[in-house]
Write an enzyme that holds these catalytic residues in place. Structure first.
Site, PDB file in Angstrom:
ATOM      1  N   ASP A 366     -32.634  33.280  48.804  1.00  0.00           N
ATOM      2  CA  ASP A 366     -31.694  34.004  48.358  1.00  0.00           C
ATOM      3  C   ASP A 366     -32.292  35.567  47.655  1.00  0.00           C
ATOM      4  O   ASP A 366     -33.303  35.381  47.820  1.00  0.00           O
ATOM      5  CB  ASP A 366     -30.541  33.576  47.548  1.00  0.00           C
ATOM      6  CG  ASP A 366     -29.302  34.502  47.967  1.00  0.00           C
ATOM      7  OD1 ASP A 366     -28.717  35.420  47.799  1.00  0.00           O
ATOM      8  OD2 ASP A 366     -28.180  34.839  48.830  1.00  0.00           O
ATOM      9  N   ASP A 478     -26.688  40.087  53.281  1.00  0.00           N
ATOM     10  CA  ASP A 478     -25.528  40.437  52.166  1.00  0.00           C
ATOM     11  C   ASP A 478     -24.983  42.582  52.349  1.00  0.00           C
ATOM     12  O   ASP A 478     -25.921  43.391  52.858  1.00  0.00           O
ATOM     13  CB  ASP A 478     -26.159  39.675  50.879  1.00  0.00           C
ATOM     14  CG  ASP A 478     -25.289  40.091  50.065  1.00  0.00           C
ATOM     15  OD1 ASP A 478     -24.186  40.248  50.011  1.00  0.00           O
ATOM     16  OD2 ASP A 478     -25.017  39.544  49.105  1.00  0.00           O
ATOM     17  N   ASP A 548     -18.006  34.326  46.862  1.00  0.00           N
ATOM     18  CA  ASP A 548     -18.456  33.406  45.899  1.00  0.00           C
ATOM     19  C   ASP A 548     -18.346  32.562  44.715  1.00  0.00           C
ATOM     20  O   ASP A 548     -18.862  32.212  43.869  1.00  0.00           O
ATOM     21  CB  ASP A 548     -19.173  35.031  44.888  1.00  0.00           C
ATOM     22  CG  ASP A 548     -20.693  35.593  45.698  1.00  0.00           C
ATOM     23  OD1 ASP A 548     -20.947  35.392  46.656  1.00  0.00           O
ATOM     24  OD2 ASP A 548     -20.745  36.747  44.994  1.00  0.00           O
TER      25      ASP A 548
HETATM   26  C1  DGJ Z   1     -24.204  38.524  46.631  1.00  0.00           C
HETATM   27  C2  DGJ Z   1     -23.955  36.997  47.413  1.00  0.00           C
HETATM   28  O1  DGJ Z   1     -22.270  36.442  48.210  1.00  0.00           O
HETATM   29  C3  DGJ Z   1     -24.391  35.709  46.952  1.00  0.00           C
HETATM   30  O2  DGJ Z   1     -24.381  34.602  47.593  1.00  0.00           O
HETATM   31  C4  DGJ Z   1     -26.218  36.109  46.019  1.00  0.00           C
HETATM   32  O3  DGJ Z   1     -26.727  36.193  47.800  1.00  0.00           O
HETATM   33  C5  DGJ Z   1     -25.724  37.063  46.111  1.00  0.00           C
HETATM   34  N1  DGJ Z   1     -25.274  38.279  45.998  1.00  0.00           N
HETATM   35  C6  DGJ Z   1     -27.354  37.924  45.641  1.00  0.00           C
HETATM   36  O4  DGJ Z   1     -27.540  39.380  44.642  1.00  0.00           O
END
Ligand code: DGJ
Length: 728
Positions: A366, A478, A548
């Protein structure tokens, strides 16, 4: 399935086995709606559905004092000739007028479904799967054509709609160009919307329609939003999961949108959906055109499950595309909640090796692998490897992970930029900003000007070469902030209101480029969790990180709400640590997996810290998912018990021939000394004998009486159980 035009009555009838959609050419030349709902027989008497009534004080189209557009159920109305409700479009002409007069000119009926230019949309694989009606209307004074598109699918209770505008000799400005209008003859509906915020996306909101306007929208510019999802339904008050009438409206777009139901004082309900007119105006030069995004209309008279099952199937198989469309999704591990920014190669390899040992197939690295990215304060934009964290670069790490026998994936956020980045230092003019005014940071970052082709071309090259040089099998794309100061330094003053839609068009262009250059890479879209969970994204990325919030009970709600409009194969769902990082709540490992099974399934926790017992349990969970993921991700999904209305949640999937099903039951808080609880199943064959645990029941018993859920009495809070239901 057929689209019929009755020459004599000027009636269009689109129908398949389940639905009918009936329109006619109105006396002044525009298109009116006569009916939308359960299938009707096709005959010449359908025109008798037409009604016209005198309305006091209304402007009339003729001297008859009867025909007023204010009283007409219309297909694509404007404001200015007597209809005083909200319009579908508005065109500013060179004399300043916005009054138009589009009248029916001709129509075509074609087999199949033509693609939308530069926009996502549903498609067909064989032309026999659908038929399309294109109605052309003309306004001779401004030399413009308007084309209304309707596609009816043979096998689904579904019609897709959009509109196109064409100029000839004159320039105009589109001030409003929604994708569709549907006028329904009464207002005895409830509006069901999917609302929320970060980490609590798509909660079900249900309210009675009232006179006036009720709406959902996004003005975030680059995202459909966690706040209001671009899918809503109108349903009768008595509609349940199993029974009753409902209509779904899905917008195939990822930016600003408006979805609204307006009830007029005669109880006609006007539904509008399209790009939000705020922050939008589109200049059309001579011989130019504009295509609105698509809306998917789904009708059900078999409750919400009757709406979502065919919608899921259509979205999964005729909106999603590519290599991964029909494939089972790999069980993955993502290092975000395991390490956040704090990792080095050794930590990653240890995590991956442990993951491999329990059967995980894909490792996802990630945020934090690029530039000087050790926190969210820097480096977005610098899509180069941080060699102090990863000495062998992404190429080296990918090889090591592949060497373990796993696939490797990375996280990117291509639309964003930190002020502390090389890209910002060299190209600050690529950032959306208004000269002389302050910029508003969010998560310490700004947004790149995606309306500028040069910026997107740069990113296309950069990310393409990253994907080409390393063995990358998966990309998590993202996007962590909404637009502010949305002004492009590359656009002239009169084109600034085009910036937001151009942004989305270029976002799609970049997705199209990268997905076609790397067809076997699995793309997962993401936006601070589930803030871009929409049909536009699904066209490019077959799965989306749903939220999240990874807490098991919260996920019951998020996944339940999401399932009304989106297929299970699209819902990114992971098992995370307990206590949960967002809520601090403890839930059993079994329950965390039992929830995550109903999605793409993966882990997002530091499994190097897990006990042998936990790892053994995970190993079994992964085996279960591998064995059943085709059924879960491609079967018919039924919502059974709502976590928004009760202390429990339940859902199930059934395979095509009804020989196998899996049901999940979940309890929030335990209560003392409970009575019996029967979980009624759906979608089974009533005449089939099934094995459930150590007992056998016929399908009719399982659906009408249910399984007695008992163990929950002693198992405390957040108890859950998976039932395997197999034909014997
Ligand atoms: C937001 C995402 O929803 C998370 O899963 C993760 O990837 C973070 N950003 C990383 O900055």
């Amino acid at each position: 399935m057929a689209i019929v035009f009755q020459e004599k009555t000027k009636v269009f009838h689109l129908y398949n086995e389940k639905i009918s959609y009936v329109m006619t050419v109105l006396p002044e030349g525009s298109i009116g709606n006569l009916y939308y709902g359960r299938r009707l027989n096709d005959n010449e008497y359908l025109l008798n559905l037409y009604q016209s009534r005198r309305r006091d004080m209304s402007a009339c189209s003729f001297d008859d004092d009867i025909f007023t557009l204010d009283d007409m159920k219309q297909e694509y109305p404007q404001y200015g000739h007597g209809d005083l409700r909200n319009p579908a479009y508005k065109i500013e002409q060179d004399n300043g007028s916005t009054i138009c007069e589009f009248v029916y000119d001709h129509h075509e009926i074609i087999q199949g479904k033509p693609p939308l230019e530069n926009l996502p949309g549903c498609y067909v694989e064989k032309i026999a799967e659908a038929e399309t009606l294109i109605i052309t209307l003309k306004d001779s004074l401004i030399e413009m054509e308007m084309k209304l598109f309707y596609t009816i699918y043979r096998d689904y209770p579904i019609i897709t709609r959009h509109c196109e505008f064409y100029t000839a000799g004159k320039e105009v400005v589109l001030e409003r160009a929604l994708s569709m209008c549907l006028d329904l003859p009464d207002s005895n509906y409830q509006m069901i919307t999917f609302t929320g915020a970060w980490a609590r996306e798509r909660a079900v909101t249900r309210r009675d329609l009232q006179i006036g306007v009720q709406s959902i929208y996004s003005l975030r510019g680059n995202g459909s939003s966690a706040q209001m999802n671009p899918f809503f339904m109108l349903a009768r008050k008595n509609t349940t999961e199993q029974a009753g009438e409902a209509i779904g409206f899905s917008f195939v777009y990822s930016g600003n949108f408006l979805g609204q139901a307006e009830v007029d004082n005669y109880h006609v309900t006007r539904v509008l959906m399209g790009i939000h007119p705020e922050c939008f105006s589109w200049h059309l030069a001579q011989n130019d055109h504009f295509v609105t995004p698509e809306v998917i209309l789904t009708y059900s008279d078999e409750g919400f499950n009757g709406l979502s099952i065919p919608l899921h199937k259509l979205l999964r198989t005729r909106l999603a595309r590519g290599y991964w469309r029909d494939r089972e999704r790999p069980v993955l591990i993502n290092n975000w909640e395991a390490t956040y920014f704090d990792f080095d190669e050794e930590k990653i390899i240890n995590l991956a090796a442990k993951a491999k040992s329990i059967g995980i197939e894909l490792f996802v690295l990630d945020d934090g692998w690029f530039g000087e990215r050790n926190s969210d304060k820097s480096s977005l934009g610098d899509w180069y490897v941080n060699t102090s964290k990863l000495p062998g670069g992404i190429t080296g790490l990918a090889e090591k992970i592949e060497g373990l026998g796993m696939k490797f994936g990375i996280w990117i956020e291509p639309e964003s930029i930190n002020a502390d980045s090389d890209l910002y230092r060299s190209h600050s003019q690529w950032v959306l900003q208004v000269p002389g005014r302050r910029m508003s940071p969010s998560r310490n970052q700004f947004i790149l000007d995606f309306s500028n082709d040069e910026v997107v071309d740069y990113l296309a090259e950069r990310i393409d070469s990253l994907l080409a040089t390393a063995k990358i099998s998966y990309v998590k794309w993202d996007m962590n902030r909404s637009l502010s100061e949305a002004f492009s330094l590359a656009a002239s003053a009169d084109k600034q209101q085009m910036v937001m839609h151009k942004y989305i068009l270029n976002l799609y262009r970049l997705y199209e480029y990268l997905t076609s250059r790397h067809p076997e890479v699995l793309f997962e879209s993401c936006s601070s969790g589930g803030a871009r969970f929409d049909c536009g994204m699904l066209y490019y990325a077959p799965q989306t990180w749903a939220s999240d919030d990874t807490d098991a009970w919260q996920r019951c709600q998020i996944q339940y709400g999401t399932s009304y409009g989106y297929p299970i194969s699209m819902i990114g769902s992971h098992v995370s640590a307990s206590p949960n990082h967002q809520l601090g709540r403890n839930t059993p490992l079994t329950t965390r997996a039992n929830v995550a099974y109903f999605g793409t399934f993966g882990y997002e926790m530091d499994i190097t810290e897990c006990t042998e017992e936990e790892l053994d349990e995970m190993k079994k969970q992964i085996e279960f998912m591998k064995e059943n993921r085709r059924l879960i991700q491609q079967g018919d999904f039924y919502r059974l018990v709502s976590p928004f209305e009760t202390n429990n949640n339940a859902w199930m999937v059934v395979n095509e021939n009804k020989s196998k099903a899996i049901a999940g039951f979940y309890q929030c808080l335990n209560t003392i000394n409970q009575g019996y609880y029967y979980l009624k199943l759906q979608g089974l064959d009533p005449d089939q004998l099934y094995q459930v645990d150590d007992k056998r029941y016929y399908g009719d018993v399982l659906m009408n009486v249910g399984i007695c859920v008992d163990e929950r009495k002693i198992n405390g809070d957040f108890y859950s159980k998976i039932y395997l239901i197999e034909a014997v």
